[in-house]
Design a protein around this motif. Sequence first.
Motif, PDB file in Angstrom:
ATOM      1  N   SER A   1       0.840  -1.196   0.000  1.00 32.90           N
ATOM      2  CA  SER A   1       0.000   0.000   0.000  1.00 32.90           C
ATOM      3  C   SER A   1       0.875   1.246   0.000  1.00 32.90           C
ATOM      4  O   SER A   1       1.796   1.372   0.811  1.00 32.90           O
ATOM      5  N   ASN A   2       0.601   2.189  -0.922  1.00 32.41           N
ATOM      6  CA  ASN A   2       1.439   3.373  -1.024  1.00 32.41           C
ATOM      7  C   ASN A   2       0.610   4.604  -1.397  1.00 32.41           C
ATOM      8  O   ASN A   2      -0.523   4.500  -1.877  1.00 32.41           O
ATOM      9  N   ASP A   3       1.202   5.749  -1.177  1.00 31.05           N
ATOM     10  CA  ASP A   3       0.539   7.039  -1.370  1.00 31.05           C
ATOM     11  C   ASP A   3       0.766   7.512  -2.806  1.00 31.05           C
ATOM     12  O   ASP A   3       1.858   7.973  -3.149  1.00 31.05           O
ATOM     13  N   ILE A   4      -0.262   7.418  -3.653  1.00 30.53           N
ATOM     14  CA  ILE A   4      -0.078   7.803  -5.048  1.00 30.53           C
ATOM     15  C   ILE A   4      -0.054   9.325  -5.223  1.00 30.53           C
ATOM     16  O   ILE A   4       0.254   9.811  -6.317  1.00 30.53           O
ATOM     17  N   SER A   5      -0.333  10.060  -4.159  1.00 33.29           N
ATOM     18  CA  SER A   5      -0.202  11.522  -4.256  1.00 33.29           C
ATOM     19  C   SER A   5       1.266  11.921  -4.423  1.00 33.29           C
ATOM     20  O   SER A   5       1.567  13.038  -4.842  1.00 33.29           O
TER      21      SER A   5
END
Length: 468
Positions: free
Chosen positions: A62-66
């Motif tokens: 899970s990662n922050d696509i922002s």
Amino acid sequence: MNKRSKRNSNSSNVRERKNNLHRLYLIVSVVLGMILAVGMPFFNEPDGQYHYVISSNMVNLSNDISAYGEEGIGTGIDQQVSAYQQGNYFQKYYLTKIVEMPMHLQPRSEAKENPGIKSYNFWGHLIPAVGLWIGHKIYPSIGVMITTARIFSVFINSLILFLIIKFVKKGKMIFFALALTPVTLNTFASLSYDSLSFILVAWLIALTINSLVDQRIKWWRWIEIGIGSVFLYFGAKTNFKVLLLLVPILIMMFGIPKVYEWISSFCNDFWRRRRILSLIVLGIMSLGVLVFIILLGMKHDGIYYSVYRFVINYSVNLRDYLSVSSVFYNLLGSPYPNLNYTPAWVSMIWYLAIVVVLLSEEKFVKNKLVSIVSGGIFLVGIAAVYYAYMTYTPTGSPVGNVTLVGQMQGLQGRYFTPTLFLLLFVTCHEKFKIRIKGEKSVLIFVTATAVVTNVLLVFSTLFGAFYL
């Protein structure tokens, strides 16, 4: 004597081409799929960001696509356009590492937890998730991860279709053609769960075809049909479950043939009395239309308003551009019309190709009931999706004038593409008289169309990102 030997030679060549069709498919599919996997912008498939987030969540990445400029888990390639035009695309997406983030902090509610194991959301994202995991091991950037996952998906999906085309006994060309349309092949070269739905529908159709050709079902094929049905029920999108209605027909035909013979003879008696049959069919159709209208009125804002929306939606062009809801464009030729920029003739030539293929296949369906039920399932599947989307509007989006006056949103051609297999049971009935000869010409036409339109898909999408 020479004419006879020439005919036998031509027949042998046609048979040889059909026997090798799976090999040609694998080569074309992998080559074109690789071009799409590497060349197409990230998130070019509908809900692309969502598919990436779900797939990465499933393998604990899970990662922050922002971190890549994506403000939310939405759809489209708008945030990538500036990187294309400024020339820093490789630096931004391939060299910038992902920023890991717990699932519960994801901005979209559906992405805050892993999908349940009984849902198509889980099974459809399983192959892309494995591909993302492999890509992360190579280099932990969104560019490397997505590209690796796409290539992995292309190989796995193409290999499965290769096996299906190899072992299906009739109708090989329709599998070949539908699997090479830009809509399907781009799905194979993406992280979308739609690719698994297509595979599972193709599998069940192939089992049905082989059963009809053999006119019997051995014990091991019953196991295959059972497994295929279970996988379709849990792994395919909801609207494709209607194809499971084919299974009771097979059970009656080959499991309890006396019941099927009674139904067939009953239908044949009615068929001979055409006037009575016409009145009954007219009555059933009228009743069906009445029930459909009543259901529309129960769910939506009144019967008249629902009918009005349907009529207006197909009598007035409520948009001055191609949207993702342009069903006739994204059924075969354009996965995401308002960012692919493919010309209208791409869709038109694919409609022509599918019709030509359907009419060129050998006849193998002997009973009218199979054709009637298949045609009915096809229509029911369309009606069910339209019913669900009659008054749909995207969550949180403003309702504009076009929606108020009748536009239906959310409908996409990809919801119906796999169900086109069902038309084979109609056109391949032995009493369906129309037949196009020249299998070699049909094969060349479909292959050339696949190559040109898929390459054009990459070109037109990138041209739009750079210049439009």
